[in-house]
Design an enzyme around this catalytic site. Structure first.
Site, PDB file in Angstrom:
ATOM      1  N   GLU A  80       0.793  -1.232   0.000  1.00 39.36           N
ATOM      2  CA  GLU A  80       0.000   0.000   0.000  1.00 39.36           C
ATOM      3  C   GLU A  80       0.830   1.288   0.000  1.00 39.36           C
ATOM      4  O   GLU A  80       0.881   2.039   0.984  1.00 39.36           O
ATOM      5  CB  GLU A  80      -0.948   0.004   1.197  1.00 39.36           C
ATOM      6  CG  GLU A  80      -1.909  -1.137   1.186  1.00 39.36           C
ATOM      7  CD  GLU A  80      -2.970  -1.004   2.241  1.00 39.36           C
ATOM      8  OE1 GLU A  80      -2.986  -0.014   2.988  1.00 39.36           O
ATOM      9  OE2 GLU A  80      -3.813  -1.908   2.319  1.00 39.36           O
ATOM     10  N   GLU A  89      -5.611  -8.772   1.396  1.00 46.07           N
ATOM     11  CA  GLU A  89      -6.253  -8.348   2.639  1.00 46.07           C
ATOM     12  C   GLU A  89      -7.743  -8.100   2.398  1.00 46.07           C
ATOM     13  O   GLU A  89      -8.095  -7.460   1.418  1.00 46.07           O
ATOM     14  CB  GLU A  89      -5.673  -7.038   3.198  1.00 46.07           C
ATOM     15  CG  GLU A  89      -4.297  -7.147   3.776  1.00 46.07           C
ATOM     16  CD  GLU A  89      -3.798  -5.818   4.294  1.00 46.07           C
ATOM     17  OE1 GLU A  89      -4.604  -4.951   4.675  1.00 46.07           O
ATOM     18  OE2 GLU A  89      -2.563  -5.621   4.273  1.00 46.07           O
TER      19      GLU A  89
END
Ligand code: GCO
Length: 461
Positions: free
Chosen positions: A171, A367
């Site tokens: 990320e 995720e």
């Protein structure tokens, strides 16, 4: 094979996993030769993290990993995603490799392998060495990209005999745009306020360059065939309904979102999206000759972190689309941004194939999960039916993607256990396993049993 319609059965080779990250679970921040990361410094700064929480102890996973791996085996996962702390491997950020740090991850991985659990290692999940923040401002400096690649080389050359599934960076927007951003609340480490948006975009460009150099380092250092991924939580534009006009609007809007046009497009296509560059104008990063070729490294899989999305509809305006805010009563779970939008999982996968134009690239949900207001009842149980509902609907969306032929390889649930939720500290619980922090007792929640049944029957129950 269950023949009932809508049995949500997955193929036999679908990967069922769970995910964590080093700073969020390990603790032992002053043990084994580790030195401070930017998250140690940030969380120790008064006011930065709720209740003044830090990762100093966390889930004490550094010491309790054998118990945690046993719980993984009970759960039935065959794949576990964790992250390696740069601050354990190279405590000063560069130079000397800390053998105690390498040995911890060797112990952890050997333990996983002894239970038949495949390790998936994220090489960077935000906890960069504080020394590099002090040396040159971390990701504000292009040097960080090269120091990251040296760190990756050190890890893969020492652990590449045990680990063959690598994820370079987790990320990028969260440690660049949220780490340096203008008026970003809550901030992420190092929590610096730069003065220009261009500086923020330059930091994310350096992180992209690090990703590309990291892929090259993995390919050079690994002595066995291995899989390499980038992991990102890009912004999923979801059509308000799936009529062609709104699907087209969602696709048209997709590249205009910063993470999409500014991270996913360069990494997967070799160019920032023109729509975004036009929006950024003078705030666009300086791109050196050859950068984009380095950034656009061939990948084996893309790690898609998904929690929610944003609705888009066609509009009679210059853009042809508009983003829709959620109405006040829209259902969400226990984070301000956790609006329940399971279709975002499906549409994110579809956008990678159709909007980014990479139908060839396998995808992992690296995720997906939710925070919930978990409470231990009088019987010592956590009956988190809200989390089960959220997860069940997202897995059904995953099943839709695979049944429509999209290349979804597997699913890593965030998270295996409650952990340090960054600026929210320990108050927000994402785990299948409840952590009673004062005693470090692990309590599998109802969602643990539910997920265990999904894995056992290889379908959404
Ligand atoms: C992220 C991070 C995780 C978070 C999780 C919940 O995606 O933000 O990878 O570390 O804890 O997503 O916010």
């Amino acid at each position: 094979m269950n023949s009932r319609p809508n049995s949500y059965q997955f193929s036999e080779n679908f990967w069922w996993g769970a995910a964590t990250a080093s700073y969020q679970i390990e603790g032992a921040v002053n043990e084994g030769g580790r030195k401070p990361s930017v998250w140690d410094t940030f969380s120790a700064t008064p006011g930065r993290v709720l209740n003044g929480d830090t990762g100093a102890i966390a889930c004490d996973h550094y010491h309790r990993y054998p118990q945690d791996v046993q719980l993984m085996a009970q759960l039935g996962i065959k794949h576990y995603r964790f992250s390696i702390s740069w601050s354990r491997i190279m405590p000063d950020g560069v130079g000397q490799v800390n053998q105690q740090g390498v040995d911890f991850y060797k112990r952890l991985v050997d333990n996983l392998l002894s239970y038949g659990i495949t390790p998936h290692a994220t090489l960077f999940h935000w906890d960069s060495p504080q020394a590099l923040e002090e040396l040159y401002g971390s990701w504000q400096s292009r040097q960080m990209s090269f120091d990251y690649a040296d760190y990756v080389m050190a890890v893969v050359s020492r652990l590449g005999d045990r680990i063959t599934n690598w994820m370079t960076i987790n990320e990028i927007p969260c440690f660049t745009h949220m780490g340096y951003a203008l008026n970003q609340e809550p901030p992420h480490a190092p929590g610096k306020r730069v003065s220009l948006a261009k500086q923020v975009w330059q930091a994310s460009h350096h992180a992209l360059l690090a990703h590309g150099l990291g892929v090259q380092a993995i390919r050079a250092a690994s002595t066995v065939p291995c899989s390499v991924a980038l992991v990102d939580n890009f912004a999923v534009t979801v059509p308000i309904n799936e009529s062609p006009v709104h699907v087209a609007a969602a696709k048209q809007a997709f590249p205009s979102c910063g993470q999409n046009g500014g991270i996913v497009f360069p990494a997967l296509t070799g160019a920032y999206s023109p729509v975004l560059l036009e929006q950024l104008a003078a705030d666009a990063p300086d791109i050196q000759e050859g950068d984009l070729q380095v950034i656009h490294q061939p990948l084996d899989v893309f790690g898609f972190n998904v929690y929610s999305g944003t609705y888009v509809r066609a509009a009679d305006n210059q853009l042809g689309y508009e983003f829709l805010s959620f109405p006040p009563g829209y259902p969400r779970l226990h984070m301000p941004w956790l609006n329940i939008l399971p279709d975002s999982l499906y549409w994110g996968i579809r956008h990678l194939s159709e909007t980014v134009g990479r139908p060839d690239l396998p995808v992992l949900i690296s995720e997906n999960g939710c925070a919930a207001q978990d409470r231990v009842n009088a019987q010592g149980e956590v009956i988190d039916t809200d989390r089960i509902m959220y997860l069940r609907e997202h897995l059904r969306a995953a099943h839709r993607a695979v049944s429509e032929g999209y290349p979804l390889k597997g699913y890593f649930l965030w998270s295996l256990m409650d952990n340090f939720e960054w600026a929210c500290g320990y108050e927000r619980r994402f785990g299948l396993i409840y952590i009673d922090y004062p005693t470090q007792r692990r309590i599998p929640k109802a969602s643990f049993d539910w997920y265990k049944e999904c894995i056992k029957s290889n379908r959404v129950v």
